[in-house]
Design an enzyme around this catalytic site. Structure first.
Site, PDB file in Angstrom:
ATOM      1  N   HIS A  17     -57.871  36.567  -8.921  1.00  0.00           N
ATOM      2  CA  HIS A  17     -58.107  38.074  -9.507  1.00  0.00           C
ATOM      3  C   HIS A  17     -56.859  38.251 -11.238  1.00  0.00           C
ATOM      4  CE1 HIS A  17     -60.901  40.200  -7.304  1.00  0.00           C
ATOM      5  NE2 HIS A  17     -60.781  39.371  -5.746  1.00  0.00           N
ATOM      6  N   ASP A  36     -53.397  40.363 -17.971  1.00  0.00           N
ATOM      7  CA  ASP A  36     -53.600  41.169 -16.662  1.00  0.00           C
ATOM      8  C   ASP A  36     -54.673  39.668 -17.027  1.00  0.00           C
ATOM      9  OD1 ASP A  36     -55.067  43.284 -15.134  1.00  0.00           O
ATOM     10  OD2 ASP A  36     -53.896  44.993 -16.966  1.00  0.00           O
TER      11      ASP A  36
HETATM   12  P1  ADQ Z   1     -54.856  45.736 -11.385  1.00  0.00           P
HETATM   13  O1  ADQ Z   1     -54.062  45.037 -11.649  1.00  0.00           O
HETATM   14  O2  ADQ Z   1     -55.270  46.723  -9.743  1.00  0.00           O
HETATM   15  O3  ADQ Z   1     -56.497  44.397 -10.095  1.00  0.00           O
HETATM   16  P2  ADQ Z   1     -56.914  46.908 -12.499  1.00  0.00           P
HETATM   17  O4  ADQ Z   1     -57.736  45.656 -12.604  1.00  0.00           O
HETATM   18  O5  ADQ Z   1     -56.810  48.050 -13.892  1.00  0.00           O
HETATM   19  O6  ADQ Z   1     -56.026  46.007 -12.070  1.00  0.00           O
HETATM   20  O7  ADQ Z   1     -57.720  47.776 -11.324  1.00  0.00           O
HETATM   21  C1  ADQ Z   1     -57.149  49.014 -11.994  1.00  0.00           C
HETATM   22  C2  ADQ Z   1     -58.099  49.835 -10.457  1.00  0.00           C
HETATM   23  O8  ADQ Z   1     -57.447  50.994 -10.336  1.00  0.00           O
HETATM   24  C3  ADQ Z   1     -58.727  50.226 -11.678  1.00  0.00           C
HETATM   25  O9  ADQ Z   1     -60.525  50.246 -10.807  1.00  0.00           O
HETATM   26  C4  ADQ Z   1     -58.604  51.712 -11.835  1.00  0.00           C
HETATM   27  O10 ADQ Z   1     -59.442  52.462 -11.819  1.00  0.00           O
HETATM   28  C5  ADQ Z   1     -58.099  52.112 -10.985  1.00  0.00           C
HETATM   29  N1  ADQ Z   1     -57.013  53.007 -10.903  1.00  0.00           N
HETATM   30  C6  ADQ Z   1     -55.720  53.128 -11.682  1.00  0.00           C
HETATM   31  N2  ADQ Z   1     -55.597  54.180 -12.126  1.00  0.00           N
HETATM   32  C7  ADQ Z   1     -55.216  54.590 -10.527  1.00  0.00           C
HETATM   33  C8  ADQ Z   1     -55.147  56.169 -10.613  1.00  0.00           C
HETATM   34  N3  ADQ Z   1     -53.895  56.778 -10.685  1.00  0.00           N
HETATM   35  N4  ADQ Z   1     -55.831  56.598  -9.532  1.00  0.00           N
HETATM   36  C9  ADQ Z   1     -57.207  56.260  -9.171  1.00  0.00           C
HETATM   37  N5  ADQ Z   1     -57.653  54.963  -9.811  1.00  0.00           N
HETATM   38  C10 ADQ Z   1     -56.887  54.438 -10.660  1.00  0.00           C
HETATM   39  C11 ADQ Z   1     -56.565  43.024 -10.131  1.00  0.00           C
HETATM   40  C12 ADQ Z   1     -56.315  42.318 -11.518  1.00  0.00           C
HETATM   41  C13 ADQ Z   1     -56.842  42.630 -12.795  1.00  0.00           C
HETATM   42  C14 ADQ Z   1     -58.014  42.717 -12.191  1.00  0.00           C
HETATM   43  C15 ADQ Z   1     -58.410  43.192 -10.976  1.00  0.00           C
HETATM   44  C16 ADQ Z   1     -59.747  42.912 -10.659  1.00  0.00           C
HETATM   45  O11 ADQ Z   1     -54.162  42.191 -11.037  1.00  0.00           O
HETATM   46  O12 ADQ Z   1     -56.114  42.028 -13.853  1.00  0.00           O
HETATM   47  O13 ADQ Z   1     -59.124  43.410 -13.810  1.00  0.00           O
HETATM   48  O14 ADQ Z   1     -57.804  42.741 -10.118  1.00  0.00           O
HETATM   49  O15 ADQ Z   1     -60.134  41.658 -10.488  1.00  0.00           O
END
Ligand code: ADQ
Length: 756
Positions: A183, A391
């Site tokens: 991921h 990311d």
């Molecule tokens: P993450 O590093 O967690 O995931 P991201 O892809 O942005 O990063 O996913 C975060 C999730 O958390 C999103 O669904 C977002 O809506 C939710 N979120 C963020 N802040 C929040 C808050 N304050 N309250 C509630 N929800 C919140 C890892 C990798 C990423 C990759 C994903 C999926 O680091 O690069 O995109 O896996 O493969």
């Protein structure tokens, strides 16, 4: 990854299709100890949304950590909940003892792997005990999977916490179908080697049948790391391990769009809250940022750029507002504490120095928020600002776009997020560049309506098309495919050459074409190429074969034309091919012909100093200059050091030569730079012009350059690989002496007497 509510897996039963076993660090269910005892919370993100329907459709299990490390006296209550999860939800919790859990999760996974994989080597912390915990945790996961595994299941392993698991599983269940999805990004080959235990981690991954990444860039970085760290070459979509292929693929993850497109209309409370916000922010433009509070997400950088924007564009004061949602994460780790302090300071500074009694420029929400609230914010925001420093994908970008069905809104996206590779209509930023980021935000705020709609509509349609369900199906289809390829691969493994078989075929044929490599195939390797003077027996053998009526014999070597001419020029009827197929000489011609026009050789002036630099660093190595190629030979160097330097050299040259027709090739204790077309497959067509319709075709060689020829030949050709190592040849012989005996047998088979 942040976990969110998902539909229950309850009632998931095997239907048709193959059962899957999903393995991830966390389950979509979490155990929490409260004052009232143990509680079970359902939580998950896009991953659970993707896995649930697949598990429901095919049946299967989810194996992961419940987020706690066992109970005390109330263990029985805890066990009852876990038993319910297994029974009703098909979720099986692995038990990690507290010290293993800490060393594995907060230690190696998040303080060693996470920073390196996100190109932050300066944040790397390594403790050998944490590594032991990581190995141990992977082993505990392995036992749990083996326990649930049934033949024909598809095992899908997720993410950087479990990089050793594919190989551990392979050792326990050699036939299992194992896929792995990363991921997070895969780091550049400059950075990956700083990772302690990098060899074990790569070998761990190679236990899989399919390795999938978020972007093509990450696949390429993985291949570069394989080359640099393990000296292992790979093709664009496959690593060949000799007995088994490992498929490589870019499969960008998506989201479940309907969770964003329709929530506000179906959820009354969410709709009402959204209405209130619209009122509160009326007349102002809203910028939105949603992140985990992680240093890779670029939150301080964003806040500094925002402050810069407000200072440099005073007309925007009281006109705009930034809502920064930052969910706390990994709070036990010092770096994250430091980040929290820094962000708090910046928030205070911005509001304190730039705010007015009527206006707070920055709204900071430092907690996890409900999906309904989040969708409201997405819908409200005029601009979504994703500023990751690095990311894997970034789902926030996709969630925002999914929440904008009417073409409203602008996405400002960091070029260092995986999402940038497929969301080209966003306004891209370099988040390290405050000034230009601020300028892009300004542009986003004033983008004309037509352009805004064009961009957002294209993004919206793409996010809807490439959703997470599609992603899951593609991964499994690709895994099944990779496993079926494995069957083909096994069928095509070379057999030992049976002397009587080849002799019979040779005797029965009327037109026989023999293409033979020289070094390593007819003679052993020597320390310096010029010392490999052909012994009389080899010259006699070639003479005998070439003079046989009905035979055409070609000696095809990496050596220069001059060298071949000097040693073999006297053998009448022998075809010579020099420099791996760049030049050819027919027996009747007095000069050599070039198979393609010779490229301008000014590249040699650039490449030569690099090779010379390697000569300086490696006692006993030297450069050979040929007409079409430059070769760095290191046979006399200390073996491990030589191999390591050769990997370094190839990685360096690959990047440098990427846009040219030149490539760096690994040979036997050598690295050769030559035009990509100069390979042994090239002269085969030309030889067929000279000698058409052979009914016996033998090609023999010992190294990678011979594989290009084997690849070109028809399936019924006698392709023979000399020595050990992976090959696409149909047959293998142990060494050059064995091959020479076979050729002598053919030369003395009395084929001419039979013909007459
Ligand atoms: P993450 O590093 O967690 O995931 P991201 O892809 O942005 O990063 O996913 C975060 C999730 O958390 C999103 O669904 C977002 O809506 C939710 N979120 C963020 N802040 C929040 C808050 N304050 N309250 C509630 N929800 C919140 C890892 C990798 C990423 C990759 C994903 C999926 O680091 O690069 O995109 O896996 O493969």
């Amino acid at each position: 990854m942040i976990l969110r509510p998902v539909p229950s897996l309850k009632g998931s039963k095997p239907t048709t299709g193959t059962r899957i076993i999903v393995v991830s660090n966390r389950l979509p269910l979490t155990l929490q100890k409260t004052e009232q005892g143990w509680k079970s919370a359902r939580s998950s993100g896009g991953l659970a949304s993707a896995m649930s329907p697949l598990l429901e459709k095919t049946g299967g299990d989810w194996i992961g950590w419940a987020g706690d490390s066992g109970g005390g006296e109330d263990n029985e209550e805890r066990q009852t909940i876990l038993a319910e999860w297994a029974e009703n939800e098909h979720c099986f919790a692995v038990n990690l003892p507290p010290d293993v859990a800490a060393g594995f999760y907060e230690g190696f996974a998040n303080q060693t792997l996470w920073p390196v994989f996100h190109n932050f080597p300066s944040q790397l912390k390594f403790d050998a005990k944490d590594w032991q915990a990581y190995v141990e945790a992977n082993r505990i996961f392995c036992d749990a999977v083996v326990n649930r595994y049934r033949p024909n299941d598809l095992i899908w392993v997720h993410d950087y916490h479990l990089m050793l698991l594919p190989q551990m599983l392979r050792e326990k269940s050699p036939d299992a179908a194992i896929g792995f999805f990363l991921h997070i990004p895969f780091p550049s080959s400059e950075i990956f080697p700083v990772l302690p235990r990098r060899e074990e981690l790569l070998e761990g991954l190679l236990g899989a049948d399919l390795l999938a990444f978020q972007t093509h860039g990450h696949v390429q970085q993985f291949r570069a790391a394989l080359l640099r760290v393990l000296g292992m070459e790979s093709k664009i979509a496959e690593v060949s391990l000799g007995s088994r292929p490992v498929r490589l693929e870019a499969l960008p993850i998506g989201i479940a769009p309907e969770e964003y497109t329709s929530l506000l209309t179906t959820n009354e409370k969410a709709g009402q809250q959204y209405g209130e916000w619209v009122e509160r922010y009326r007349g102002r433009k809203v910028l939105l940022a949603v992140d985990r509070l992680d240093y890779t997400k670029g939150i301080p950088e964003r806040l500094r750029a925002y402050a810069y924007l407000l200072r440099s564009s005073p007309e925007l004061k009281e006109e705009i507002i930034l809502i920064q949602v930052a969910v706390p994460t990994r709070e036990g780790i010092d770096t994250y504490q430091d980040l929290r302090t820094e962000v708090n300071r910046l928030v205070g500074e911005i509001n304190g120095q730039l705010g007015t009694p009527e206006w707070t420029p920055l709204v900071y929400i430092n907690r996890s928020i409900e999906r309904s609230e989040l969708v409201g914010l997405y819908k409200l925001a005029d601009v979504c600002w994703v500023g990751s420093l690095r990311d894997g994908m970034n789902l926030v970008a996709k969630e925002y776009v999914a929440s904008k069905p009417n073409g409203d809104g602008v996405l400002v996206l960091s070029e260092f997020a995986g999402a940038a590779a497929e969301m080209g209509e966003a306004l891209l930023i370099n988040p390290y560049d405050e000034e230009r980021t601020a300028a892009t935000i300004k542009r986003a705020l004033s983008l004309d309506e037509q352009e805004r709609r064009l961009r957002m509509t294209a993004l919206h349609n793409r996010v809807l098309r490439n959703d997470v369900f599609h992603w899951g199906e593609r991964f499994l289809a690709s895994l099944e495919d990779a496993v079926s390829e494995r069957g083909r691969y096994i069928d095509t493994q070379p057999q030992r050459l049976r002397v009587s078989d080849i002799r019979d075929a040779y005797l029965q044929a009327r037109r026989r074409l023999l293409i033979l490599d020289y070094d390593g195939t007819l003679v052993p390797f020597v320390k310096r190429p010029q010392l490999a003077v052909p012994p009389p027996t080899v010259l006699e053998l070639l003479k005998a074969l070439a003079s046989e009526s009905g035979n055409c014999v070609a000696l095809m070597s990496g050596r220069s034309a001059q060298n071949l001419e000097r040693w073999f020029g006297n053998i009448l009827q022998l075809y010579l091919v020099a420099e791996h197929g760049a030049e050819l000489k027919t027996p009747s011609a007095s000069t050599w012909e070039s198979l393609r026009p010779q490229p301008p050789s000014d590249w040699k002036a650039t490449v030569m100093p690099i090779l010379e630099h390697f000569v300086d660093r490696t006692p006993g190595s030297f450069v050979e200059a040929k007409k079409y190629a430059l070769v760095w030979h290191y046979r006399m160097a200390e073996p491990e050091f030589g191999e390591w330097l050769a990997n370094e050299l190839v990685s360096m040259l690959e990047a440098m030569l990427a846009e040219t027709e030149l490539r760096a090739f690994r040979g036997e204790k050598s690295v050769e730079v030559r035009p990509v077309w100069a390979n042994k497959g090239e002269p085969f067509k030309r030889l067929l012009k000279e000698f058409s319709d052979p009914d016996f075709l033998l090609a023999a060689g010992d190294d990678r350059t011979d594989e290009d020829l084997f690849e070109r030949l028809p399936a019924d050709a006698w392709t023979v690989h000399v020595g050990a190592g992976p090959t696409r040849a149909s047959y293998v012989v142990t060494d050059f002496q064995f091959l020479r005996r076979v050729l002598e047998l053919l030369a003395n088979s009395g084929v001419s007497q039979r013909a007459s």
